[in-house]
Design a protein around this motif. Sequence first.
Motif, PDB file in Angstrom:
ATOM      1  N   ALA A  53      45.566  37.982  36.817  1.00 51.68           N
ATOM      2  CA  ALA A  53      44.745  38.422  35.693  1.00 51.68           C
ATOM      3  C   ALA A  53      45.064  37.572  34.465  1.00 51.68           C
ATOM      4  O   ALA A  53      44.167  37.013  33.818  1.00 51.68           O
TER       5      ALA A  53
ATOM      6  N   TYR B  71      41.308  46.573  40.273  1.00 54.95           N
ATOM      7  CA  TYR B  71      41.122  45.794  39.042  1.00 54.95           C
ATOM      8  C   TYR B  71      40.517  44.435  39.394  1.00 54.95           C
ATOM      9  O   TYR B  71      41.054  43.717  40.241  1.00 54.95           O
TER      10      TYR B  71
ATOM     11  N   LYS C 298      41.724  54.676  38.157  1.00 56.68           N
ATOM     12  CA  LYS C 298      41.308  53.324  38.521  1.00 56.68           C
ATOM     13  C   LYS C 298      42.254  52.762  39.578  1.00 56.68           C
ATOM     14  O   LYS C 298      43.454  52.676  39.361  1.00 56.68           O
TER      15      LYS C 298
ATOM     16  N   PHE D 295      39.099  40.459  38.668  1.00 56.09           N
ATOM     17  CA  PHE D 295      39.366  39.262  37.859  1.00 56.09           C
ATOM     18  C   PHE D 295      38.501  38.105  38.339  1.00 56.09           C
ATOM     19  O   PHE D 295      38.027  38.106  39.475  1.00 56.09           O
TER      20      PHE D 295
ATOM     21  N   HIS E  11      31.570  41.682  43.454  1.00 60.65           N
ATOM     22  CA  HIS E  11      31.978  40.901  42.267  1.00 60.65           C
ATOM     23  C   HIS E  11      32.417  39.485  42.677  1.00 60.65           C
ATOM     24  O   HIS E  11      32.019  38.487  42.067  1.00 60.65           O
TER      25      HIS E  11
ATOM     26  N   PHE F  36      40.060  40.696  43.396  1.00 56.03           N
ATOM     27  CA  PHE F  36      40.448  41.988  42.840  1.00 56.03           C
ATOM     28  C   PHE F  36      41.813  42.417  43.369  1.00 56.03           C
ATOM     29  O   PHE F  36      42.265  41.937  44.411  1.00 56.03           O
TER      30      PHE F  36
ATOM     31  N   LYS G  98      37.896  36.038  33.073  1.00 57.74           N
ATOM     32  CA  LYS G  98      37.963  37.430  32.614  1.00 57.74           C
ATOM     33  C   LYS G  98      38.840  38.219  33.585  1.00 57.74           C
ATOM     34  O   LYS G  98      38.988  37.847  34.734  1.00 57.74           O
ATOM     35  N   ALA G  99      39.411  39.316  33.083  1.00 56.70           N
ATOM     36  CA  ALA G  99      40.218  40.140  33.975  1.00 56.70           C
ATOM     37  C   ALA G  99      40.369  41.530  33.394  1.00 56.70           C
ATOM     38  O   ALA G  99      40.424  41.693  32.168  1.00 56.70           O
ATOM     39  N   GLU G 100      40.455  42.517  34.263  1.00 55.01           N
ATOM     40  CA  GLU G 100      40.669  43.894  33.789  1.00 55.01           C
ATOM     41  C   GLU G 100      42.161  44.174  33.565  1.00 55.01           C
ATOM     42  O   GLU G 100      42.525  45.119  32.892  1.00 55.01           O
ATOM     43  N   GLY G 101      43.007  43.370  34.187  1.00 57.15           N
ATOM     44  CA  GLY G 101      44.448  43.559  34.017  1.00 57.15           C
ATOM     45  C   GLY G 101      45.024  42.486  33.108  1.00 57.15           C
ATOM     46  O   GLY G 101      44.304  41.673  32.554  1.00 57.15           O
ATOM     47  N   LYS G 102      46.350  42.526  32.919  1.00 55.30           N
ATOM     48  CA  LYS G 102      47.035  41.444  32.209  1.00 55.30           C
ATOM     49  C   LYS G 102      48.523  41.414  32.598  1.00 55.30           C
ATOM     50  O   LYS G 102      48.985  42.263  33.376  1.00 55.30           O
TER      51      LYS G 102
ATOM     52  N   HIS H  40      35.131  51.176  45.719  1.00 59.54           N
ATOM     53  CA  HIS H  40      35.757  50.219  44.792  1.00 59.54           C
ATOM     54  C   HIS H  40      35.978  48.860  45.449  1.00 59.54           C
ATOM     55  O   HIS H  40      35.798  47.819  44.829  1.00 59.54           O
TER      56      HIS H  40
END
Length: 906
Positions: free
Chosen positions: A32, A7, A4, A9, A77, A45, A13-17, A70
């Motif tokens: 994120a 990422y 990946k 966001f 997105h 992103f 919501k977010a794919e990371g943290k 990507h």
Amino acid sequence: MDKKRVYLFGNGKAEGKADMKNLLGGKGANLAEMNLIGVPVPPGFTITTDVCNEYFEKGREKVVALLKAHVENGVKHTEELMGLKFGDVTNPLLLSVRSGARASMPGMMDTILNLGLNDEVVRGLVEKTGNERFAYDSYRRFVQMYGDVVLDMKPVNKEDIDPFEAIIQQVKAERGIQLDNEMTVDELKKLVVLFKEAIKKQTGKDFPDDPMEQLWGAICAVFDSWMNDRAILYRKMEGIPQEWGTAVNVMAMVFGNMGDTSATGVCFTRDAATGENRFNGEYLVNAQGEDVVAGIRTPQQITKEGSLRWAKLQNIDEDVRANEYPSMEEAMPEIYAELDALQAKLEEHYHDMQDMEFTVQEGKLWFLQTRSGKRTGTAMVKIAMDLLHEGQIDEKTALLRCEPNKLDELLHPVFDKTARKLARVLTRGLPASPGAACGQIVFFADDAEAWHADGKRVVMVRIETSPEDLAGMSAAEGILTARGGMTSHAAVVARGMGKCCVSGAGAIIVDYKTRTVDIDGTVLKEGDYISLNGTTGEVYFGEVNTRPAEVTGDFAELMKLCEKYSKLVVRTNADTPRDAEVARTFGAVGIGLCRTEHMFFENEKIKAMHEMILADSTEGREKALEKLLPYQKQDFYGILKCMDGLPVNIRLLDPPLHEFVPHDLAGQEAMAEDMGVNVKKIQNRVQALSESNPMLGLRGCRLGNTFPEITAMQTRAILGAAVQLKKEGYDPRPEIMVPLVGMVNELDAQEKVIRETAQKLFEEEGVEIPFKVGTMIEIPRAALTADKIAERAEYFSFGTNDLTQMTFGYSRDDIASFLPSYLEKKILDVDPFQVLDVNGVGQLVQMAVNKGRSVRKDLKCGICGEHGGEPSSVKFCHRAGLNYVSCSPFRVPIARLAAAQAAVEE
Ligand code: PEP
Ligand code: MG
């Protein structure tokens, strides 16, 4: 599966943290996290830091191909969440592209805003917003930034201003206007055309119209900026490895320049200069982010309290302040309330001082960034202690929050109170970074470096500071700027470096061409002295005296905490009572190394030393040494007294004798006259003492073993002083250390001399002083045979300067001839004389400790090489089970903190 690389966001919501900083960079991880905790952030992103490394390994083309799908997905997105379309003429989405490394590197890498505009899209933006000024203002900014960052437009000469700024000035001058926002829409349009022409002329490149091409150009430029000079220098200064790489954050643009209900700003949950717990920051109405940090417009304060304070420093009347520079709290009370609540929420979430960027677009607040704020050493300590008292963090966290090397700033001198009262105040600016600085004026970063390299102290004076000035800032004692607020990039960097900085001193006029600065009517030129007070913002004429700092308040409390957690104690390397005194105030619990050689250099002493060196018999030497005895005794008396009740480890004479005789003819003639002998005799002796490898010659215990009468004299002096002190009611605790031992027999022979001399002295005096005899471990053979040596030695002190020299086979005195090349080629990561080589030298240390303690269970072990004050080396010493480290007085607090951290980290 393909790894990946991107990422997403947005919209809560977010794919990371937050804990994915290594992969997403600080900015990406926090963007994120802000989504996840309900802070409004524009969608977008993050391209990972791994991709940055791939970019430099595989090259641009390959990486663009890997990313293509990507990034396109990321754009889609973002379009969906914003309800806009990238490159669309009727409903356009614009993007920002920003760097973001694992550790924050403010201003060192590149950013591009308003990406996606071209001659068509800008017309769509006009139609959609009905705001032609906004649309063209954004467009000209975009062309300017893209030109600077992606197409590499630079001033041709260092005296020149930015080529785009020059065009803006020219357009304004044609109509005799002063401010950017006085330009008409037609003038903004004209700027776009002129900017593009200038780019074509200077770089030979056309400005790209295709938004997707713009995006790839920007993404790659951000990766490229990881390798620009200032980023490389910053990494070097901060010890950030190149392999970390930077992430790239692509986010929907929100606009602070859409009119009077829009704004942009930077704010801190606490004061980054002093550490005080007060929300503060700066903003500008109808502006974009770079206006606040670039220092071109005067930013306004966020809070009313800050605004009042600022006006006072700038000598601005309340009427003018309230009307022209109102705080956000006064001008936009509702947004302010929301901002205030969110900043508090972020600090509570991260339990640390946050540095945040925000934009208000037509009354809606967006956060663009949050990070742990850079701070001065003083602020670092205060914030850690305050957060502890507030119950936000525990003691161990408070200790780990402080960076040992940054304590150095708290030990710097401050202005002497009386000198300050008498000083002539030329003007006042903003107290951007505290401290006292005094030096000669220079106007350019490269001059600051060059003058500093010549041993001069300089103060760098600039119209505005920019990240390009990094190396100069680092070389300067302090920085003074005409423009720029408390949050200008360089002010932030100055605080990060702990450099004194006064910014935004409006009353100074800097002329780079004539290299002069007019400060409220006083004209100073390059080379003139000036003093800056970074705590009050005052600028003084000439040199103002300073006095040493003290350990009080939060600093003292932090040191107490260190004591509570450390296993290792900290002694000092000190050869004079004065140094010993300073070290004691910083918390040293004894002397780990007292070198005795410098004690021989004053008039009468050097004469007696010369006499001893010239003597051809033991009796002759003894006679000369008899003359030295009272001087030595006096020296040791002072030091033992000052360290009453604490151990004082005194090392016997170490350097080769030739260091005590003159090598030039004039010196030899003077010595001959002094001694009443022929100069030839002196020269013969100098000749006889000369060695091809003095570091490996007649030095250390070889000296004492060759001439035991020297050891006897020094022992009499040390213990004689102790006896005298004891008779006076003191509690002297001397330790006698034999240097440069390689085999136990060397120590054995010296110990015999020491013990016999002591015995005799104690009998004569009728007083007995307990004392220890120990040795330095600084030759690899000593480490290898430490079990044998420990049979005689009561303690070990690791002389890691010599041990490094002899383990690597690098001469301590000559490493400069190849070290820079080794560092550049990454053969060495660091200078092993500064940072202990844990893998090699460290093994010898560990082995010696283990072997030594296998025969003498409670063998005390310490370190007295330069590494004893270097945090990572101190941590190693803790792990190796040493009892103490010893370092120069001004590094004692640093070593104490590192020792406590080592214990906590365990
Ligand atoms: C050492 O070698 O580490 C040491 C402390 O002694 P010197 O620097 O005096 O050789
Ligand atoms: Mg040594």
